[in-house]
Structures are given as structure tokens and as C-alpha cells.
Write a protein that holds these residues in place. Structure first.
Motif, short mmCIF file in Angstrom:
data_model
loop_
_atom_site.label_atom_id
_atom_site.label_comp_id
_atom_site.label_asym_id
_atom_site.label_seq_id
_atom_site.Cartn_x
_atom_site.Cartn_y
_atom_site.Cartn_z
N VAL A 132 -55.21 -7.63 -14.16
CA VAL A 132 -56.50 -7.12 -13.70
C VAL A 132 -57.65 -7.64 -14.56
O VAL A 132 -58.76 -7.85 -14.06
N GLU A 133 -57.38 -7.89 -15.84
CA GLU A 133 -58.45 -8.39 -16.72
C GLU A 133 -58.92 -9.78 -16.28
O GLU A 133 -60.13 -10.03 -16.17
N LYS A 134 -57.98 -10.68 -16.01
CA LYS A 134 -58.34 -12.03 -15.59
C LYS A 134 -59.05 -12.00 -14.24
O LYS A 134 -60.07 -12.70 -14.04
N LEU A 135 -58.55 -11.19 -13.31
CA LEU A 135 -59.17 -11.11 -11.98
C LEU A 135 -60.58 -10.55 -12.08
O LEU A 135 -61.53 -11.10 -11.49
N ALA A 136 -60.75 -9.46 -12.83
CA ALA A 136 -62.07 -8.84 -12.96
C ALA A 136 -63.05 -9.74 -13.71
O ALA A 136 -64.26 -9.71 -13.46
N SER A 137 -62.54 -10.58 -14.61
CA SER A 137 -63.39 -11.49 -15.39
C SER A 137 -63.87 -12.68 -14.57
O SER A 137 -64.78 -13.40 -15.01
N SER A 138 -63.27 -12.89 -13.40
CA SER A 138 -63.64 -14.05 -12.59
C SER A 138 -64.97 -13.86 -11.87
O SER A 138 -65.48 -14.80 -11.26
N VAL A 139 -65.54 -12.65 -11.92
CA VAL A 139 -66.87 -12.39 -11.36
C VAL A 139 -67.74 -11.81 -12.47
O VAL A 139 -67.25 -11.18 -13.42
N ASP A 140 -69.05 -12.02 -12.36
CA ASP A 140 -69.95 -11.59 -13.44
C ASP A 140 -70.37 -10.14 -13.33
O ASP A 140 -70.89 -9.55 -14.27
N SER A 141 -70.15 -9.54 -12.16
CA SER A 141 -70.47 -8.12 -11.95
C SER A 141 -69.78 -7.66 -10.67
O SER A 141 -69.17 -8.46 -9.96
N THR A 142 -69.91 -6.38 -10.36
CA THR A 142 -69.33 -5.87 -9.11
C THR A 142 -70.25 -6.10 -7.93
O THR A 142 -69.88 -5.84 -6.80
N HIS A 143 -71.47 -6.59 -8.21
CA HIS A 143 -72.48 -6.79 -7.17
C HIS A 143 -72.68 -5.51 -6.35
O HIS A 143 -72.59 -5.51 -5.13
N PRO A 149 -62.20 6.53 -8.12
CA PRO A 149 -60.76 6.70 -7.86
C PRO A 149 -60.33 8.17 -7.91
O PRO A 149 -59.47 8.55 -8.71
N ALA A 150 -60.90 8.96 -7.03
CA ALA A 150 -60.60 10.40 -7.02
C ALA A 150 -59.33 10.68 -6.21
O ALA A 150 -59.32 11.49 -5.29
N ALA A 167 -64.71 -3.19 -10.39
CA ALA A 167 -65.21 -1.83 -10.13
C ALA A 167 -64.21 -0.78 -10.60
O ALA A 167 -64.60 0.29 -11.05
N ALA A 168 -62.92 -1.09 -10.50
CA ALA A 168 -61.89 -0.16 -10.97
C ALA A 168 -61.98 0.02 -12.48
O ALA A 168 -61.84 1.14 -12.99
#
Length: 550
Positions: free
Chosen positions: A342-353, A359-360, A392-393
Motif C-alpha cells: 500500500v505504501e508504494k501504491l499510495a506514493s505513486s500519486v501526490d495527493s488524494t485529489h 472506514p467506518a 485516502a485509506a
């Protein structure tokens, strides 16, 4: 250091929501020498229900202990140097078993299980002023699906086996620590039925001031006191291992996992705090010997009590879903193969836009205590990808921590200047940087993240006289520090958007009682003649269908 130079050792069972582990530490240096881990299967029989097999929990612990001892021998270290073991465990998870056969009477109901929502509604309705905080002065906790007493009440209401076990005086109740202690010390052949003050403080049945099972609380939940374990301190000899490669070794320390992390992080003085990132997220603030009742949705809990030393209390903020959100991305959506991905995937974008994920899955814990909230993703556009949702997660974990920290600062009146962190998710450096950015204070990560297990080892070592908290041991742990890199304006804007997303997830789930009430209300709203006519029409239609089948 050579194997010959190794001195006294302490073992620690860390039985968590997702796995069981056994660690072996050097009592002089706090160095982790070896460990073994076994994953635990979660059972999801219905939506919102989360169970685990108590026998699998026990067998996984026994396997971890056996394998860790084998690892120790492979390092040419004598297992005889082990002086005691401690236990730390997932809290609130409820186990009931037969004291004659040793068999579980039901699967363990896990702390984040939601089946008790209707039970909570009934209990709140029966409380004076219908307040979920009615019992806070006695136990420090609100009425919620989270705590053990509500789960035990559900079992008594819904399981014939459990009811019969109570009737026959064969039922034993405990959190996971009690189940392990009883089995490890002999089970049906003289096992010790006990728990410690930190785990007992999460049941809603212990008087938070007296540290005893409270008759008034037990009466409120209609729970027989003879099924409850004996309450002991966090650091004392409970009994001795009855079998296995460490037979005869004392169990000398027991702490709920979050309190154990508080100890392991050396938050041993008033005003110190830590945040643990695991399946959920838990922020604990040491309030010393003062029992502080929160005015901002936090929990009052026992921090620890070693032997006859004074009881230390804590304020706690609890988030149900943290690492569990990453596990959901992996297991339910298949967007990553392993949790670290998840770290590599989330790092591939600069923000969540502007994509926000609340996650309730099990409602919202602190500071909302809203059991009918459900998971929500807001701000999705055609531009949104799995990378944005992954980021976002991670941000959701950080936003929820900020909510806890703000409540903590309001209760303590002394804002934290930095945040000590631990737990499996802290290996994610992107998450740690996001956390520093969204809090606006430095985040301090220990180089050895297994501070939860370390806390249990410290408690056990202290009880048998081989671990001194004031020694140089704790100072030997090095840290990494993440500092904020965005402006206060940016973090406040993002937090305001998060709060807006939270409002979207409220009041979503419906209990069976609510659905029935709503249907009844709609039927009653029909004019009498129309109701009778429609009912008569349904009867004619049914007769026609039956005759056509014939």
C-alpha cells in the motif's frame, strides 16, 4: 554480543486480532533476540459479525512458543536463561468456555464485532435519562458494542449452550488473556482463572476506582459474578506453564495490548502518550494516579498496576479501523497483493485529489461513539484511481488520530508537543510522514517497533526481579523522527474536508428493531379502509396463485 554473554531472558506472548506471536528479549538490553508469528483466521458468519476460534488462538500461541524456543537454540542460546513470560492480548474480545471439559461454548466474539448494536440500544433505553454515559462514573466507559459486558450479555440472550453452561455452573468468562492463562497453567487440571486490571477495565464490569468487579454493574447487565475471573495486578506471578518446552516457567506479567505498548514506549510518567497503529488505532495518555473522566468522548482506563505499586490511569482514544482498512484493500478489493504494497501504491500519486475515505466498517469509536455509521468514500471522479483510494485509506488513519489528539489536548489542557508511535503500520514511512503533516507535530518512531510485546516482557521481568525500569535499558532504543512539511492552512483545510466526509457516513446502518419500527409506522400511516382493501387483495392473489399451481 556473543551467545555466551547473554544474560537473563524474558518471553512475551502477543496475541493480537490478526496473529499470535512469541518474542524473546534480553532483560538487560531490551534487545529482541527472536520471535515467531502465526496468523489467525477471522470468521465472518454475518455482516458486522467478527469471530475467532478460541482453540485456534491457543494452538497458535503454543506453536509460536515452540518455534521461538527452537530459534533460540539455533542461536546457541540456552532456553534455560528464560526467567518468566508476559502476556499481552487483544482486549474486549470475549471468550466463554466449559470449566469441566475445557471446550469453548461459543466462538470468541472479537472487539470490533457489531452484532450487539440492538443489545446496546436496549441497555441505553433502560438507563436513567437513556444516556449511553450512565455507567461512566463507575467504569469509565460508555455503553457501546466495543466492550466485553455487552458481548457476554448477547451470548446469554442468544446462545442456549452458554445459558445452560451458566445454569450448570460450568461456564467461565474471560478476555483472551484469561483463556490463555487458564489453559497454559493446566486448564481442567487446575488452571488459573484470572485477568489483570487493564483487561478487566475494558469489560464495563470492573469498578474503575476500586479495581474490583462491581455488583451494581453486574446487576445492570444481569451477568452472574461467579463466571468472572479473579482480578490481579499487571505484574505478579499468576501461575506456571504446565507443559511444553518452557514447562515450569512463571507467567508473571499481563497487560492489554494498548496498555502494554504504553509501558513498552516508556510512557511511565504523567503527561506521556503513545499511539499504536495496528488493526485499529489507539492513543493512550498517562494521567498518573489521577482518574480523569473525559468530557470529549475519550475513555478512562487503567494504564497499569505493578504488584502493590499505585495504580496508574490513562485516557484513551480508540479507532476501530486502521490497518484493517489496508487489509480490506488487499482481501476484499484486491488492489494490492500484500499489506506493505500500500505504501508504494499510495506514493505513486501526490495527493488524494479531494478523495476522502471514512472506514467506518464497525461504526465510529472515539470521539463519536456512533455504531450506525458505515464506511464511505467521498469525492470520487473519473480521475480517481486505486492509488488515490489507497492514499485516502492511509490519510484516514491520520485524520482519525488527529481527532483523538484534539480530544486528548482538550481533556489534558496540555497539548502534546510530539507523538510516540508503534505497531505494525509504523513500518510505512509514508504513513508516518502523512501523520506528522496532518498533526503539525513531530512523530517519533522507535527503531524496534514491537513495543507492545516489550511492555509485557517488562512487566514480567519486573515481577521476577530481572528488569528495572529506571535502568539504561529503555534509553538504548533508537528512534526516527518525522517532522511536518505542510502549512497549518493546508492541514486545517484537509481536516475540515475530512470532517465533512464523516458527516456523510452517520446514521446509515439500521438495526432489525429500527427496520420493524419503520415498517410498522408506514403501515399505521395507511388509511384504515385502504389497509383492509390491500390486505383483502393480497388474500385473493394468494388463492389465485395456489389454484393455478394445482
Amino acid at each position: 554480543m556473543s551467545a555466551q554473554d547473554i544474560g537473563d531472558l524474558i518471553g512475551a506472548i502477543d496475541q493480537g486480532t490478526s496473529s499470535s506471536r512469541f518474542f524473546i528479549f534480553d532483560a538487560k538490553t531490551a534487545e529482541l533476540l527472536t520471535y515467531h508469528q502465526v496468523e489467525i483466521k477471522q470468521l465472518l458468519p454475518k455482516e458486522g459479525w467478527v469471530e475467532e476460534d478460541p482453540k485456534e488462538i491457543l494452538s497458535s500461541v503454543l506453536e509460536c512458543m515452540e518455534k521461538a524456543v527452537e530459534n533460540l537454540k539455533a542461536l546457541n542460546i540456552d532456553p534455560g536463561k528464560l526467567k518468566a513470560i508476559g502476556i499481552t492480548n487483544q482486549r474486549e474480545t470475549t471468550v466463554v468456555w466449559d470449566k469441566v471439559t475445557g471446550e469453548p461454548l461459543y466462538n470468541a466474539i472479537v472487539w470490533l464485532d457489531l452484532r450487539t448494536a440492538s443489545t446496546v440500544e436496549k441497555l441505553v433505553a433502560s438507563a436513567p435519562k437513556q444516556s449511553k454515559d450512565h455507567l461512566r462514573p463507575l467504569c469509565g466507559l460508555p455503553l457501546s458494542t466495543y466492550f466485553s459486558a455487552v458481548k457476554l450479555r448477547w451470548l446469554l440472550d442468544n446462545s442456549d449452550t452458554v445459558r445452560q453452561g451458566v445454569k450448570d455452573n460450568r461456564c467461565m468468562f474471560g478476555t483472551v488473556d484469561s483463556w490463555l492463562i487458564w489453559n497454559l497453567t493446566g486448564g481442567v487440571r487446575g488452571g488459573v482463572h484470572a485477568t489483570d486490571v487493564t483487561n478487566a477495565s475494558r469489560t464495563m464490569l470492573m469498578n474503575i476506582s476500586k479495581l474490583q468487579w462491581d455488583p451494581e454493574l453486574c446487576k445492570f447487565f444481569d451477568i452472574p459474578m461467579d463466571v468472572l475471573p479473579e482480578i490481579r495486578s499487571s505484574g505478579e506471578v499468576y501461575g506456571h506453564l504446565a507443559a511444553g518446552p518452557l514447562k515450569g516457567l512463571p507467567i508473571a506479567g499481563v497487560l492489554g495490548d494498548q496498555q502494554s505498548a504504553l509501558v513498552g514506549q516508556a510512557c511511565l510518567s504523567k503527561g506521556k502518550a503513545k499511539n499504536t497503529y495496528g488493526t485499529g488505532c489507539f492513543l493512550l495518555y498517562n494521567t498518573g494516579t489521577e482518574l480523569v473522566l473525559s468530557e470529549n468522548g475519550l475513555l478512562t482506563t487503567v494504564g497499569y498496576k505493578f504488584g502493590k505499586e499505585p495504580t496508574v490511569y490513562a485516557l484513551e482514544g480508540s479507532v476501530a479501523i486502521a490497518g484493517a482498512a489496508v487489509r480490506w484493500l488487499r482481501d476484499n478489493l484486491g488492489v494490492i497483493d500484500t499489506s506493505p504494497d500500500v505504501e508504494k501504491l499510495a506514493s505513486s500519486v501526490d495527493s488524494t485529489h479531494d478523495c476522502y475515505f471514512v472506514p467506518a466498517f464497525s461504526g465510529l469509536f472515539c470521539p463519536y461513539w456512533q455504531s450506525d455509521a458505515r464506511g464511505t468514500i467521498c469525492g470520487i471522479t473519473q480521475f480517481t484511481t486505486k492509488a488515490h483510494i489507497a492514499r485516502a485509506a492511509l490519510e484516514a488513519v491520520c485524520f482519525q488520530t488527529r481527532e483523538l489528539l484534539e480530544a486528548m489536548n482538550q481533556d489534558s489542557k496540555i497539548p502534546l508537543q510530539s507523538l510516540q508511535v508503534d505497531g505494525g503500520m509504523t513500518a510505512n514511512s509514508l504513513l508516518m510522514q502523512l501523520q506528522a503533516d496532518l498533526l503539525g507535530i513531530p512523530v517519533v518512531r522507535p527503531s524496534m517497533p514491537e513495543t507492545t510485546a516489550l511492555g509485557a516482557a517488562m512487566a514480567a521481568g519486573y515481577a521476577v526481579g530481572v528488569w528495572q525500569f529506571d535502568s539504561g535499558t529503555l534509553g538504548a532504543i533508537t528512534t526516527d523522527t518525522f517532522t511536518p512539511s505542510i502549512t497549518q492552512e493546508d492541514r486545517d483545510h484537509q481536516f475540515a474536508r475530512w470532517k465533512k466526509a464523516v458527516t456523510r457516513c452517520m446514521n446509515w446502518a439500521e438495526t432489525e428493531e429500527k427496520v420493524t419500527e419503520e415498517r410498522t409506522r408506514h403501515l399505521r400511516a395507511l388509511p384504515g379502509g385502504l389497509f383492509m382493501f390491500s390486505s383483502f387483495g393480497l388474500v385473493l392473489l394468494a388463492q389465485h396463485v395456489v389454484s393455478s399451481i394445482r
